[in-house]
Scaffold this active site. Structure first.
Site, short mmCIF file in Angstrom:
data_model
loop_
_atom_site.label_atom_id
_atom_site.label_comp_id
_atom_site.label_asym_id
_atom_site.label_seq_id
_atom_site.Cartn_x
_atom_site.Cartn_y
_atom_site.Cartn_z
N GLU A 14 0.81 -1.23 0.00
CA GLU A 14 0.00 0.00 0.00
C GLU A 14 0.84 1.29 0.00
OE1 GLU A 14 -4.07 -1.34 2.13
OE2 GLU A 14 -2.47 -0.91 3.53
N VAL A 15 1.71 1.42 -0.97
CA VAL A 15 2.50 2.65 -1.05
C VAL A 15 1.71 3.70 -1.84
CG1 VAL A 15 4.69 3.67 -1.73
CG2 VAL A 15 4.60 1.28 -1.00
#
Ligand SMILES: *[C@@H]1O[C@H](CO)[C@@H](O)[C@H](O)[C@H]1NC(C)=O
Ligand SMILES: *[C@@H]1O[C@H](CO)[C@@H](O)[C@H](O)[C@H]1NC(C)=O
Ligand SMILES: *[C@@H]1O[C@H](CO)[C@@H](O)[C@H](O)[C@H]1NC(C)=O
Ligand SMILES: *[C@@H]1O[C@H](CO)[C@@H](O)[C@H](O)[C@H]1NC(C)=O
Ligand SMILES: *[C@@H]1O[C@H](CO)[C@@H](O)[C@H](O)[C@H]1NC(C)=O
Ligand SMILES: *[C@@H]1O[C@H](CO)[C@@H](O)[C@H](O)[C@H]1NC(C)=O
Length: 538
Positions: A342-343
């Protein structure tokens, strides 16, 4: 970490259709049936009566090995505890009253006064469990003797656990019995884990240890410690004490080196590995309280906010090298989990220095930038002679990973991803179907039980690359007061899927065994919730 998924409310078993309530428990617990189910077991009707005060384990070899000696004492005490849970008043009247009944029962073959513990291989007090440890064991209880056998200490630990689970309270609620039986057992998967998040809410050490007990009772062997995240940084670093001084919720909600050492040791002697996760470059907001320079300062309409770690700065890699070096000394496991999920790319995109940096490095998109970052962190881990585990995004973004890096699959639909990861020759662990933060009605363990890790398209060589899986307890709405009852026995469903044979899929049969297993955990002090509806523990 979250993803939305249409959850199917599993009301099949719990009877939303026509169900006429009768008095008494909805499901009657089994007696002396292990969880997870052994690979092979021959059952018999003959039984011994076991009186804990007159029962002992006889250690055949390696008697001086503390790991073994302490394990035997632990199980001796667990067995005594079971007897103590038997009603005192009943115990008092029992002797006269029930003696005759036993003697007239053809299946009663006497009192079991000892069980031989035969560890045929070596036992070293400093042994640490690993990815390729052997956990095979066998148990033979015949009218002549009882024996637990394994070539490894880890197998003996699993065997002692199963042996303790074979003992049951007889129908008279007074005596303990154990049937003659023959068991040959080993795990289906080597990596059987539970993730606990201690950043969203702090979990005190007492609950961590209770959870490790429960893991041992379910033969799970990897504690994945998601120790820090955006919200708080409870890990106390010797090199960078300011990280927790400023990043923890409060001074008392931290894990000191001594506490971490205690947790690792408690796990080790139970055959459980501790793998810590330092998730980067995203999920790092709490690092930035003390070290804002390692985070990306967002620009544009995000100005004033901080985003993921700044991959363009040397400070970022210096801090990571220092910290991960320390982590690899604090935690003896070969693996470090590097996160990578989840960047958020928006902040990177808004920072002019990062754009400049990308141009200089010929990086054309943000996936490429993430790859660049992860590559450098993996190089740090390589230099430490450690190995890494990463979330699936790292694989999907095309980062060149060392052969031994494990990819943890957590999104849906997972079948496709498992297929791709293993096709590329990488090993995988599965979590998608074991997200314990996804709640349905009742105990909702069945949905976790219905997940088959091999249920994806792929040839045998791909299936061999599936190392196992992990149940995940994200702690947004979980703290010390509800963590145990939320995890257990729901994680038990995953534990059986990961240990038992592929054809152990009968929910009805499992329902009755799980009733017994929850009572067993409760009696041993684990606050597991009732699994399937009304009932009581004997
Ligand atoms: C143990 O033996 C009794 C009869 O003595 C039998 O009813 C029961 O099913 C057996 N239990 C197991 C787990 O084999
Ligand atoms: C453990 O069990 C596996 C699976 O049956 C088998 O391949 C292996 O040889 C066994 N190892 C030992 C030490 O018994
Ligand atoms: C870019 O780097 C320069 C020089 O280090 C610094 O002064 C400036 O604040 C940085 N800009 C952003 C948006 O981080
Ligand atoms: C980027 O590409 C240019 C032109 O192909 C090349 O000269 C330069 O060495 C590359 N830079 C890096 C860091 O790879
Ligand atoms: C296996 O996958 C198929 C297709 O996605 C699905 O219908 C089935 O329920 C799955 N079975 C198990 C045991 O997971
Ligand atoms: C599973 O397969 C094994 C080996 O083929 C067999 O002996 C056993 O009875 C099966 N168990 C179930 C629950 O079907």
């Amino acid at each position: 970490m979250k993803f939305s998924q249409l959850t199917i409310v599993a009301l099949v078993l719990i009877g939303c259709e026509s169900y006429i309530e009768k008095p008494g428990p909805r499901y009657v617990a089994t007696k002396g049936e292990p969880w997870p189910k052994p690979q092979t077991q021959i059952k018999n009707d003959e039984y011994f009566v076991l009186r804990p005060q007159f029962f002992e384990f006889q250690v055949k070899n390696n008697a001086k090995c503390t790991l073994l000696h302490d394990a035997v004492l632990r199980y001796q005490s667990i067995i005594s505890g079971l007897y103590e849970s038997v009603d005192e008043n009943l115990k008092f009247v029992s002797h006269q009253h029930h003696k005759k009944e036993w003697l007239s029962d053809n299946n009663f073959i006497g009192h079991l006064e000892s069980a031989i513990v035969d560890l045929s291989g070596s036992c070293d007090d400093n042994d640490y469990p690993s990815q390729d440890m052997k956990e095979n064991y066998s148990i033979n209880i015949t009218p002549d003797n009882a024996e637990i056998q394994s070539s490894t200490i880890w197998g003996i630990l699993r065997g002692l656990e199963t042996f303790s689970q074979l003992i049951y309270i007889a129908d008279d609620y007074v005596s303990l019995r154990i049937n003659t039986t023959s068991i040959s057992d080993y795990p289906r998967f080597a990596h059987r884990g539970l993730l606990l998040d201690t950043s969203r809410h702090f979990i005190p050490v007492k609950k961590m240890l209770e959870n490790l007990d429960a893991m041992a009772y379910n033969k799970l062997n990897v504690f994945h410690w998601h120790i820090v995240d955006d919200q708080s940084f409870p890990y106390v670093s010797r090199k960078y004490p300011e990280l927790s001084e400023q990043g923890a919720y409060k001074p008392s909600q931290v894990y000191t080196p001594a506490v971490m050492q205690q947790i690792v040791e408690y796990a080790r002697v139970r055959g459980i590995r501790v793998i810590t996760e330092f998730d980067t470059p995203g999920h790092t907001r709490s690092w930035g309280v003390a070290h804002p320079e390692v985070l990306t300062a967002c620009g544009g309409n995000l100005a004033g906010e901080y985003g993921p770690m700044d991959p363009s700065k040397v400070e970022t890699y210096n801090l990571l090298a220092g910290l991960l070096g320390e982590v690899s000394e604090t935690f003896p496991d070969q693996y470090i989990h590097l996160g990578g999920d989840e960047v958020d790319f928006d902040c990177w995109e808004s920072n002019a220095n990062i754009s400049k940096f990308m141009k200089k490095e010929n990086i054309t998109d943000y996936k490429g930038l993430e790859s660049y970052f992860v590559q450098r962190v993996i190089n740090i881990v390589d230099a430490l002679k450690a190995k890494s585990i990463v979330w699936e995004e790292v694989f999907e973004n095309g980062v060149k990973l060392p052969t031994e890096t494990i990819v943890q699959v957590w999104k849906g639909p997972w079948e496709q991803t498992m297929s791709e990861v293993t096709l590329s020759g990488k090993t995988a662990i599965l979590s998608s179907c074991w997200y314990l933060d996804h709640l349905d009605s009742y105990g909702d363990w069945q949905k976790f039980y219905n997940c088959e890790p091999y249920n994806f398209t792929g040839v045998d060589s791909q299936k061999k690359l599936v190392l196992g899986g992990e149940a995940c307890m994200w702690a947004e709405v979980v703290n010390e007061f509800n963590v145990i009852s939320r995890v257990w026995p729901r994680a038990s469903a995953a534990a059986e899927k990961l240990w038992s044979a592929e054809n152990v899929t009968d929910i009805k049969e499992a329902t009755l065994r799980l009733e017994e297993h929850v009572c067993r955990m409760n009696r041993r002090g684990v606050g597991a919730q009732p699994p399937s509806g009304p009932g009581f523990c004997p």
